[in-house]
Write an enzyme that holds these catalytic residues in place. Structure first.
Site, short mmCIF file in Angstrom:
data_model
loop_
_atom_site.label_atom_id
_atom_site.label_comp_id
_atom_site.label_asym_id
_atom_site.label_seq_id
_atom_site.Cartn_x
_atom_site.Cartn_y
_atom_site.Cartn_z
N HIS A 22 31.24 61.40 22.49
CA HIS A 22 32.31 61.16 23.47
C HIS A 22 33.50 62.10 23.35
O HIS A 22 34.61 61.76 23.79
CB HIS A 22 32.83 59.72 23.36
N HIS A 28 28.88 60.92 27.91
CA HIS A 28 29.69 59.97 28.69
C HIS A 28 30.58 60.77 29.65
O HIS A 28 31.53 61.42 29.23
CB HIS A 28 30.55 59.12 27.77
N GLU A 31 24.68 48.37 28.61
CA GLU A 31 25.78 48.19 29.59
C GLU A 31 25.39 48.91 30.88
O GLU A 31 26.17 49.69 31.43
CB GLU A 31 27.08 48.78 29.04
N CYS A 54 37.97 49.56 26.05
CA CYS A 54 38.04 50.41 27.25
C CYS A 54 38.61 49.66 28.45
O CYS A 54 39.35 50.23 29.25
CB CYS A 54 36.66 50.96 27.58
N CYS A 55 38.24 48.38 28.60
CA CYS A 55 38.59 47.67 29.82
C CYS A 55 40.09 47.38 29.96
O CYS A 55 40.65 47.57 31.05
CB CYS A 55 37.80 46.37 29.94
#
Lengths: 634, 634
Positions: free
Chosen positions: A146, A199, A307, A391-392
């Site tokens: 990432h 990603h 996910e 992350c959210c």
């Protein structure tokens, strides 16, 4: 090539994009004063952002930067991509500061700015994980680690910071990082690494950096990162959207957030290049997502494992993954498609995801979050104040902070109204002139909307295009100054009124909001024989606390049973609830602990009548835990 | 304390278990000559076992032992628990050699024996991963690293090897390993590690080692590993069945194979100790599994994430995980429950899992395998010749190799017939005397079964108990020498005929096999409005190749449509197929690419008639790829 933009608070800047139909409106030029979004945006500023900053401090996310800059001699803390949380938080804070005077927030932002700038390496590299003993691992595992994803989030945040605050300190850091990335990755002929990140995120960030700076190499670099996908450089898996070149993709696969971030980046690129193959690929992907892989909430990515998107029609309810970030990514992608095409279907799906798929991810107090957003629950799935992989939370924060910018657009001699909420806007027409609009409405609680053109400074005709949502199946009306208009008023389109608008003109839009019973495609197996309830843009659900002593799995809603809608100011910060009569038939009467039986053993169950109360889905799990159910037996 | 058993080919030896109702019959005393199992067992011997050995050689699984013993200076190859595949293969080969003269197989077994013995460390430790640079990590991560799991599989294989071949070389290795484990793990007061393994298997292995050797400390050690669970020593997660003490477990959770292996071990312990709290825990777990978490195939463990049990009624079909190993573990657990209780429900579920959940895992040619066993597919899920994590292939092999031992049991003055297939058995009654039985039947293709007592050497009355399967809902009949009997003939029980049996007496059992339409509990959401077809013990499915030009998702089977059953010797090595008329209604006619719509938009679809052919579920995916569907719209 566009002129570098002055720092203006455009959230996605298609001002000079040759292949975008619509032009953005600065965030600063739209003010919301409604009772739905604005209280949430205030909480976002006053509670969410400070508490997220605190989490970033206590979990070592800020300290990782202090470590990287040599200020602290401590081990790296947390997950290797934790920098990205700081960057999304910075983006959210920057958008907030575009309109709000908040010294405390300014101080937090300045701290973060400093720590980021100090952590950047002399060559431009910026990633606090790949330092010291890990320094030699830099760029060695793009598939999993990432690094470009984190870089992308920083660049996106830096562009936002520049546009929102007018300060270029973060933008300079971003350019140094992007320059280093451009020097490192590219065609083999140039002696560069022919690779990209597992990603996605760097793509859209680089297009926006190009828009902010006018530097063409960033656009070229974004194109490179899009073109390199599908050639197996990161393993060739559909999980990473690397199984086919982007132009050949035909369905949404793999990690949902990555997939929609990629598509948002491709849409950004398309706005600059107009390449037909990218356009048709995005069309295929969008069709697949919205007609075969999307929840009725607008949520996407049904699979826990990875996910990820699943197979077509694989849409379990209680076992829905539907990551909050994926719904946000869908908003981002749909917004870019809307800018490209000016087609209201993108605004429809953006609105659906916003009110339902995204907002369910945030508690009413703005301080706890869902990562997964199931459409049924037994009372065990609850929002959390933070996550190891966080992350959210900052993703919701940056969307709320930037939200007003999604309400309006302009195009040559046209003003577009995408979303509805009480507030004011000042819109500069691309060909000169400006319009100020006062929007008065109780939307989403009812569909009466008044748009008063409080100030028109434009010569000649221009169009006002107001979105008639696709959910508005009957009797939408548009009036100007109290009289009907000739405009085609059709659900799923913009109704266009073209005239020589005068200051004081008033457009009244009437969007009836009957309760809608939704059924789903028969291949969505968990919904067979079931209905979901919607009203306006809102999806509804049953929660145990409103429907005591009933197993919600047993609720049946006969077609003929009427439901009434009623605003309750004291419930869940004010919501329209739906009330009606339903039936309940517990299967245990006929099943006695069996899981399977032959049809000859079938017995009938006499249902009993009950009163039913449904609340908006976004508001579930804000009271005491209990069952929740979106799809009811029809 | 039992006398150590002479090496007799008992598969699970409850001969001296004080709390088991039933006594085992040696594998060697039961011969199958049927057309269903025996050809599979021959393929198992001739194709499966040699090819698996070859895979173990080419993937470095055998070489890992050669490395551990210092014979080869090579890196460890594969996954850290790959030793367990060798052990399960050894167990399968040993059971095969109990009845078959196969010099090639003997040679492979002797190679494996030697490599295992040579790899054992002086202190008794045996695990090829934790050697050399990894030696200091021994026993440091029991939660994840499967050391006791591998040890358990070796001990179980060694006991099997001893009983099947009469040679004690592997048993001696196992005892040295078990002694070392006993010295290492135990109560803190004894200065030992108070811990257990994240993956159960050691428990049942140690009980069987106790039975094979008479050494009480192995039983005590098994009890320790069961008692230590649920005290957080391996993290306290339900994934590891560590969230509660075993005696408090009330539903099946976590990794499915681990859960059923644990329960099999608990049942083994219970057979020795009779502890009521273990019995009630197992009863609760069994009820939960069979009434809330089991597929109609007998498969278990619905979730991909964690290869795990889900919530109650969480039973997706296409997305079913249903690992082959989990179904095998269910057979193992049910068999032990049957031995404990003599209750035919355990034999019913064992039979269901055997014919459907387990056998679907193996191709007809015996050389490719399913890891997951979905109940619907789009044609993409295909068996593989081997896996990186290759637990399932040798697990199927050891079950097939030992299968005849599951057909009969004895108890004081009783002979129990659990399973049906043509063949012969010689049964020693615990209280003296013996009976030889010739079973003649075409089962599972029809339910006519003749049991001829070809030799009776017993004085006085004894009972013959024949299982009346719970699936046999109507008109089961039992006759002795052509005349009806007084016995209670009731589905889901054993019909008991007690008399002074004479040589030449014949019992005729008639189990009608109409096609059964199965419906499932309404909380199993994907099956709402659907039926599955069963006949006798077999689950059926539709495959595209037999039902051309039909989307199998669109098939509707009206209640009144009759289905006929017909044996086809040329199809899939001989199967009874089901034929009938069905209807097909493609949703696209009414849906036009929509995923959701309001009920007012509903339109009707005119179904068309089609001929339908269903095959046994176990036989799917043995021809060209295409859709498969178990549950049909009813």
């Amino acid at each position: 090539m566009p002129v570098p933009s002055e720092p203006t608070s455009f959230v996605v800047d298609t001002t000079h994009s040759p292949h975008a139909q619509l032009r953005p409106v600065p965030l600063r030029d739209v003010t919301l004063s409604d009772t739905f979004w604005q209280p949430r945006r205030r909480i976002n500023q006053e509670k969410t952002l400070p508490s997220q900053y605190q989490h970033c401090e206590t979990t070592g996310r800020v300290d990782n930067f202090r470590r990287a800059s040599g200020k602290k001699d401590i081990p790296f803390e947390g997950i290797f991509f934790n920098d990205s949380d700081i960057y999304k938080w910075l983006e959210a804070a920057a958008w907030t500061l575009a309109t709000e005077n908040d010294p405390d927030l300014v101080q937090m932002v300045e701290t973060v700015e400093q720590e980021i700038a100090d952590a950047q390496q002399p060559d431009g590299y910026l990633n606090t994980y790949f330092m010291f003993d890990k320094a030699q691992d830099r760029w060695t595992n793009l598939k999993d680690m990432h690094e470009l994803y984190c870089a992308g989030h920083f660049i996106q945040a830096a562009v936002a910071h520049y546009r929102a605050t007018g300060k270029d300190n973060m933008l300079q850091v971003a350019c140094r990082l992007a320059n280093y990335i451009s020097d490192t990755f590219g065609p083999k002929e140039e002696g560069k690494q022919y690779q990209t990140d597992g990603h996605e995120e760097i793509e859209l960030a680089l297009v926006e950096l190009y828009r902010a700076t006018g530097e063409a190499k960033y656009l070229k670099q974004a194109q490179f990162f899009i073109d390199v996908r599908g050639h197996g450089t990161i393993g060739g898996s559909s999980y990473h959207q690397d199984h086919k070149p982007v132009r050949e993709l035909d369905r949404m696969t793999g990690h949902a957030v990555r997939a929609v971030y990629l598509n948002a980046g491709v849409a950004d690129l398309l706005a600059e290049t107009g390449e037909g193959a990218l356009r048709t690929a995005l069309d295929r992907l969008w069709d697949n997502m919205t007609t075969k892989q999307m929840y009725v909430s607008g949520g996407i990515g049904s699979r826990y494992e990875g996910e990820a998107f699943g197979k077509d029609y694989e849409l379990p309810n209680e076992r829905a993954y539907t990551e909050t970030c994926a719904a946000i990514g869908s908003v981002m992608w749909n917004w870019r498609m809307l800018m490209l095409e000016g087609d209201s279907r993108y605004a429809d799906f953006m609105e659906l995801a916003l009110y339902n798929g995204v907002m369910a991810g945030l508690s009413l107090d703005g301080q706890s979050y869902f990562y997964q957003n199931p459409l049924a629950d037994d009372g065990t799935h609850r929002r959390q104040p933070w996550f190891g992989c966080a992350c959210c939370p900052p993703n919701v924060a940056r969307l709320l902070a930037s939200l007003p910018a999604y309400f309006y657009s302009t195009s040559d001699k046209s003003v577009w109204v995408h979303l509805y909420a009480e507030g004011n806007a000042r819109l500069d027409l691309p060909n000169g002139g400006s319009v100020a609009i006062e929007q008065t409405t109780r939307y989403p609680w009812d569909g009466d909307i008044t748009l008063r053109l409080s100030e028109v400074e434009a010569s000649g005709d221009f169009s006002l295009l107001v979105r008639i949502p696709s959910w508005c199946e009957e009797d939408a009306q548009v009036q100007v100054n109290g009289a009907g208009v000739q405009a085609l008023v059709q659900p799923g389109t913009y109704a266009e009124v073209r005239r020589a608008w005068q200051t004081g003109d008033t457009v009244h839009l009437y969007l009836p909001m009957p309760v809608r019973r939704i059924v789903s495609h028969p291949y969505a197996l968990e919904n067979v024989g079931r209905v979901a309830l919607m009203r306006g843009p809102l999806l509804y659900c049953l929660e145990a606390i409103d429907n005591l002593d009933i197993d919600l799995r047993d609720v049946m809603l006969p077609e003929q049973n009427e439901l009434s809608a009623q605003y309750n100011a004291n419930l869940l910060n004010g919501v329209v609830v739906l009330n009606g009569e339903a039936e309940v038939a517990a299967p245990e009467q006929g099943w006695q602990g069996q899981l399977y039986r032959t049809t000859v053993q079938a017995s009938s169950v006499t249902p009993k009548s009950v009163s039913l109360t449904a609340i908006p889905y976004y508001a579930w799990a804000n009271r005491e835990p209990g069952q929740m159910q979106v799809w009811l037996r029809g």
